[in-house]
Design a protein around this motif. Structure first.
Motif, PDB file in Angstrom:
ATOM      1  N   LEU A 197       0.823  -1.208   0.000  1.00 40.99           N
ATOM      2  CA  LEU A 197       0.000   0.000   0.000  1.00 40.99           C
ATOM      3  C   LEU A 197       0.858   1.260   0.000  1.00 40.99           C
ATOM      4  CD1 LEU A 197      -2.851  -0.982   2.499  1.00 40.99           C
ATOM      5  CD2 LEU A 197      -2.984  -0.829   0.014  1.00 40.99           C
ATOM      6  N   THR A 198       1.997   1.203   0.722  1.00 43.78           N
ATOM      7  CA  THR A 198       2.894   2.359   0.727  1.00 43.78           C
ATOM      8  C   THR A 198       3.447   2.628  -0.664  1.00 43.78           C
ATOM      9  OG1 THR A 198       3.530   1.931   3.024  1.00 43.78           O
ATOM     10  CG2 THR A 198       5.007   3.314   1.728  1.00 43.78           C
ATOM     11  N   THR A 199       3.862   1.555  -1.337  1.00 41.68           N
ATOM     12  CA  THR A 199       4.379   1.696  -2.700  1.00 41.68           C
ATOM     13  C   THR A 199       3.294   2.202  -3.638  1.00 41.68           C
ATOM     14  OG1 THR A 199       5.955  -0.101  -2.338  1.00 41.68           O
ATOM     15  CG2 THR A 199       5.479   0.484  -4.618  1.00 41.68           C
ATOM     16  N   GLU A 200       2.086   1.641  -3.502  1.00 45.23           N
ATOM     17  CA  GLU A 200       0.980   2.077  -4.354  1.00 45.23           C
ATOM     18  C   GLU A 200       0.641   3.539  -4.089  1.00 45.23           C
ATOM     19  OE1 GLU A 200      -3.705   1.005  -5.347  1.00 45.23           O
ATOM     20  OE2 GLU A 200      -2.583  -0.193  -3.895  1.00 45.23           O
ATOM     21  N   LEU A 201       0.682   3.919  -2.810  1.00 45.59           N
ATOM     22  CA  LEU A 201       0.382   5.305  -2.455  1.00 45.59           C
ATOM     23  C   LEU A 201       1.397   6.257  -3.058  1.00 45.59           C
ATOM     24  CD1 LEU A 201      -1.643   6.924  -0.737  1.00 45.59           C
ATOM     25  CD2 LEU A 201      -0.047   6.708   1.171  1.00 45.59           C
ATOM     26  N   GLN A 202       2.671   5.878  -3.008  1.00 44.28           N
ATOM     27  CA  GLN A 202       3.711   6.727  -3.582  1.00 44.28           C
ATOM     28  C   GLN A 202       3.576   6.823  -5.098  1.00 44.28           C
ATOM     29  OE1 GLN A 202       7.037   4.586  -1.850  1.00 44.28           O
ATOM     30  NE2 GLN A 202       7.422   6.239  -0.400  1.00 44.28           N
ATOM     31  N   LEU A 203       3.232   5.711  -5.731  1.00 41.74           N
ATOM     32  CA  LEU A 203       3.062   5.724  -7.184  1.00 41.74           C
ATOM     33  C   LEU A 203       1.833   6.541  -7.577  1.00 41.74           C
ATOM     34  CD1 LEU A 203       3.959   2.039  -8.099  1.00 41.74           C
ATOM     35  CD2 LEU A 203       5.289   4.089  -8.565  1.00 41.74           C
ATOM     36  N   LEU A 204       0.760   6.420  -6.789  1.00 43.55           N
ATOM     37  CA  LEU A 204      -0.426   7.226  -7.072  1.00 43.55           C
ATOM     38  C   LEU A 204      -0.109   8.714  -6.963  1.00 43.55           C
ATOM     39  CD1 LEU A 204      -3.170   5.193  -5.167  1.00 43.55           C
ATOM     40  CD2 LEU A 204      -3.052   5.553  -7.629  1.00 43.55           C
ATOM     41  N   LYS A 205       0.695   9.060  -5.944  1.00 45.46           N
ATOM     42  CA  LYS A 205       1.087  10.460  -5.780  1.00 45.46           C
ATOM     43  C   LYS A 205       1.943  10.918  -6.962  1.00 45.46           C
ATOM     44  CE  LYS A 205       2.447  11.679  -1.678  1.00 45.46           C
ATOM     45  NZ  LYS A 205       3.351  11.883  -0.509  1.00 45.46           N
ATOM     46  N   ARG A 360      -6.308   6.926  -3.263  1.00 45.53           N
ATOM     47  CA  ARG A 360      -5.467   7.377  -2.140  1.00 45.53           C
ATOM     48  C   ARG A 360      -6.298   7.538  -0.882  1.00 45.53           C
ATOM     49  NH1 ARG A 360      -2.505  12.616  -3.274  1.00 45.53           N
ATOM     50  NH2 ARG A 360      -1.409  12.046  -1.360  1.00 45.53           N
ATOM     51  N   LEU A 361      -7.504   8.056  -1.016  1.00 45.63           N
ATOM     52  CA  LEU A 361      -8.377   8.214   0.138  1.00 45.63           C
ATOM     53  C   LEU A 361      -8.703   6.861   0.765  1.00 45.63           C
ATOM     54  CD1 LEU A 361     -10.850  10.913  -1.242  1.00 45.63           C
ATOM     55  CD2 LEU A 361      -9.153  11.240   0.557  1.00 45.63           C
ATOM     56  N   GLN A 362      -8.946   5.873  -0.066  1.00 45.49           N
ATOM     57  CA  GLN A 362      -9.252   4.527   0.436  1.00 45.49           C
ATOM     58  C   GLN A 362      -8.069   3.950   1.201  1.00 45.49           C
ATOM     59  OE1 GLN A 362     -10.366   2.293  -3.027  1.00 45.49           O
ATOM     60  NE2 GLN A 362     -12.220   3.482  -3.386  1.00 45.49           N
ATOM     61  N   ILE A 363      -6.852   4.155   0.686  1.00 42.10           N
ATOM     62  CA  ILE A 363      -5.655   3.614   1.343  1.00 42.10           C
ATOM     63  C   ILE A 363      -5.385   4.356   2.649  1.00 42.10           C
ATOM     64  CG2 ILE A 363      -3.147   3.334   1.140  1.00 42.10           C
ATOM     65  CD1 ILE A 363      -3.538   2.967  -1.855  1.00 42.10           C
ATOM     66  N   LEU A 364      -5.516   5.678   2.630  1.00 41.23           N
ATOM     67  CA  LEU A 364      -5.140   6.477   3.793  1.00 41.23           C
ATOM     68  C   LEU A 364      -6.167   6.414   4.917  1.00 41.23           C
ATOM     69  CD1 LEU A 364      -3.806   9.661   1.961  1.00 41.23           C
ATOM     70  CD2 LEU A 364      -2.436   7.977   3.199  1.00 41.23           C
ATOM     71  N   PHE A 365      -7.454   6.426   4.554  1.00 39.06           N
ATOM     72  CA  PHE A 365      -8.490   6.588   5.576  1.00 39.06           C
ATOM     73  C   PHE A 365      -9.454   5.417   5.669  1.00 39.06           C
ATOM     74  CE2 PHE A 365      -7.582  10.948   3.887  1.00 39.06           C
ATOM     75  CZ  PHE A 365      -6.860  11.395   4.983  1.00 39.06           C
ATOM     76  N   SER A 366      -9.272   4.393   4.839  1.00 34.78           N
ATOM     77  CA  SER A 366     -10.204   3.273   4.822  1.00 34.78           C
ATOM     78  C   SER A 366     -11.621   3.806   4.590  1.00 34.78           C
ATOM     79  CB  SER A 366     -10.096   2.473   6.115  1.00 34.78           C
ATOM     80  OG  SER A 366     -10.901   1.320   6.072  1.00 34.78           O
ATOM     81  N   LYS A 367     -12.496   3.700   5.586  1.00 37.13           N
ATOM     82  CA  LYS A 367     -13.865   4.197   5.439  1.00 37.13           C
ATOM     83  C   LYS A 367     -14.094   5.501   6.200  1.00 37.13           C
ATOM     84  CE  LYS A 367     -15.803  -0.431   4.821  1.00 37.13           C
ATOM     85  NZ  LYS A 367     -16.786  -1.429   5.328  1.00 37.13           N
ATOM     86  N   ASN A 368     -13.042   6.057   6.773  1.00 34.57           N
ATOM     87  CA  ASN A 368     -13.183   7.245   7.592  1.00 34.57           C
ATOM     88  C   ASN A 368     -13.041   8.518   6.758  1.00 34.57           C
ATOM     89  OD1 ASN A 368     -13.500   8.790   9.916  1.00 34.57           O
ATOM     90  ND2 ASN A 368     -11.303   8.792  10.381  1.00 34.57           N
ATOM     91  N   TYR A 369     -13.799   8.611   5.714  1.00 32.05           N
ATOM     92  CA  TYR A 369     -13.836   9.830   4.899  1.00 32.05           C
ATOM     93  C   TYR A 369     -15.153   9.850   4.135  1.00 32.05           C
ATOM     94  CZ  TYR A 369     -13.022   7.286   0.524  1.00 32.05           C
ATOM     95  OH  TYR A 369     -13.153   6.451  -0.558  1.00 32.05           O
ATOM     96  N   THR A 370     -15.490  11.023   3.616  1.00 29.62           N
ATOM     97  CA  THR A 370     -16.708  11.177   2.819  1.00 29.62           C
ATOM     98  C   THR A 370     -16.349  11.892   1.527  1.00 29.62           C
ATOM     99  OG1 THR A 370     -18.085  11.332   4.809  1.00 29.62           O
ATOM    100  CG2 THR A 370     -19.046  12.115   2.754  1.00 29.62           C
TER     101      THR A 370
END
Length: 389
Positions: A197-205, A360-370
């Motif tokens: 997930l960290t690698t995916e997050l960095q690539l998404l960024k 990115r929102l899904q990776i960072l916050f799971s379900k804690n976002y709207t």
């Protein structure tokens, strides 16, 4: 050389330079992430191995002391229990380690449970019989306490008692081994998932970078063709945004004030491009010292201009509100939007930037976002609510 050709050549060189920078940045992300995941630590392996020997030693020392001395102290005959358990101890160690390091890896982990259980039972029965036979044979030895003769005879009662103890200690060590392996496996899976997930997050960024820069370069190209006097100012503002996106956004979090400052720079860029056709209502409310993940908001702002700028409804009115309240940040955007032929769904029109940010929102916050994206009366609206620290 004609002026237009010279401008096109310079523009092409700028595109190549930016592409090389972004590709190199993405490559560094992949290499550093891979090394962090697969790089072995021999020092750590050594520490784990030494700790394992210590843990085993402490465990068996406790077992020996309890059975050889504590029970003897209770029975007021330490010599009897110490003698008996000293002879039985090597058999207990043998069956336990044979089970832990051969039967479990060879049969249990291979899902051959019936064969594993059959071999384990057979070994316990045989080892227990040999153990009791040896105790019986050593009854006449000088070291054998007279009080232990009753417990050394090869009788059904003694065999059953010692069989129960041997089965119990084997089951206990098996349970500890399997529980530890299960916990380690879960931890490895969790670490692997976190690394992925960290690698995916960095690539998404990193994907935001070409998406953003190419859109801005297209605008710059159009101004260069027109020989607009605004081109140098746009290049200067773009340089500041490039520095932030390529280098400063690698931090885990950034102050809201810093993020909104670069959003303002982007708004200034678009204002230079659209001129008097654009009306911007940009507001920031609340504590801007709170920290958020970098580059989460910019794609939504960019999207407002990208599709708001295509409107043929006259003046382009874009509203942007960022509000920080109760450890949450809310983003409201509103821009004109015109449906074009050939577009299948609204989601397909929001572009790669929004899809990227949603992941990115899904990776960072799971379900804690709207996140709410809607369109009505040719007005495109986005509402985002995320936690801040």
């Amino acid at each position: 050389m004609p002026a237009v050709w010279r401008i096109n050549n310079e523009f092409g060189n700028a595109c190549i330079l930016i592409c090389r920078t972004m590709i190199g940045h993405a490559r560094d992300i992949l290499l550093s992430s891979s090394l962090d995941v697969v790089k072995p630590s021999f020092e750590m392996v050594g520490r784990i191995f030494s700790r394992r020997i210590a843990y085993h030693g402490i465990f068996w020392a406790c077992v020996f002391v309890f059975n050889a001395f504590y029970l003897g102290y209770i029975e007021e005959d330490i010599g009897k229990t110490a003698y008996g358990f000293s002879i039985r101890f090597p058999f207990i160690l043998g069956i336990c380690y044979l089970n832990l390091y051969y039967l479990i890896p060879e049969y249990f982990h291979a899902n051959r449970y019936v064969r594993y259980l059959g071999l384990l039972i057979m070994l316990i029965l045989i080892v227990n019989a040999v153990n009791l036979w040896l105790l019986d044979a050593l009854i006449d030895a000088e070291l054998c306490p007279k009080s232990y003769e009753t417990y050394s005879r090869f009788t059904f009662t003694n065999y059953s008692y010692k069989l129960f103890f041997l089965s119990t200690i084997t089951g206990l060590t098996s349970g500890i081994k399997l529980s530890k392996q299960y916990a380690e496996q879960k931890m490895q899976i969790a670490h692997a998932e976190k690394a992925r997930l960290t690698t995916e997050l960095q690539l998404l960024k990193s994907q935001i970078q070409p998406h953003f820069f190419f859109n801005t370069l297209n605008n710059l190209y159009a101004l260069s063709i027109k020989k607009s006097h605004l081109a140098p100012e746009i290049i200067l503002k773009l340089s500041g945004l490039m520095s932030y996106i390529l280098y400063e956004s690698d931090e885990e979090s950034t102050p809201v004030a810093k993020e909104t400052g670069h959003i303002q720079s982007y708004i200034d860029l678009e204002s230079l491009r659209f001129g008097k056709e654009l009306i911007i209502d940009f507001q920031v409310q609340g504590d801007t010292n709170k920290r958020i993940f970098p580059l989460l908001l910019l794609p939504f702002i960019e999207n407002s201009f990208k599709y708001g700028g295509k409107s043929s409804l006259g003046l382009i009115v874009i509203k942007i509100l960022i509000r920080i309240e109760d450890n949450y940040l809310e983003l409201f955007t509103e821009n004109p939007y015109q449906e074009y032929s050939g577009s299948s769904t609204m989601r397909n029109n929001v572009g790669i930037g929004i899809a990227n940010v949603e992941r990115r929102l899904q990776i960072l916050f799971s379900k804690n976002y709207t996140l709410s994206i809607s369109k009505s009366n040719q007005i495109f609206k986005v509402y985002l609510k995320i936690p801040v620290s």
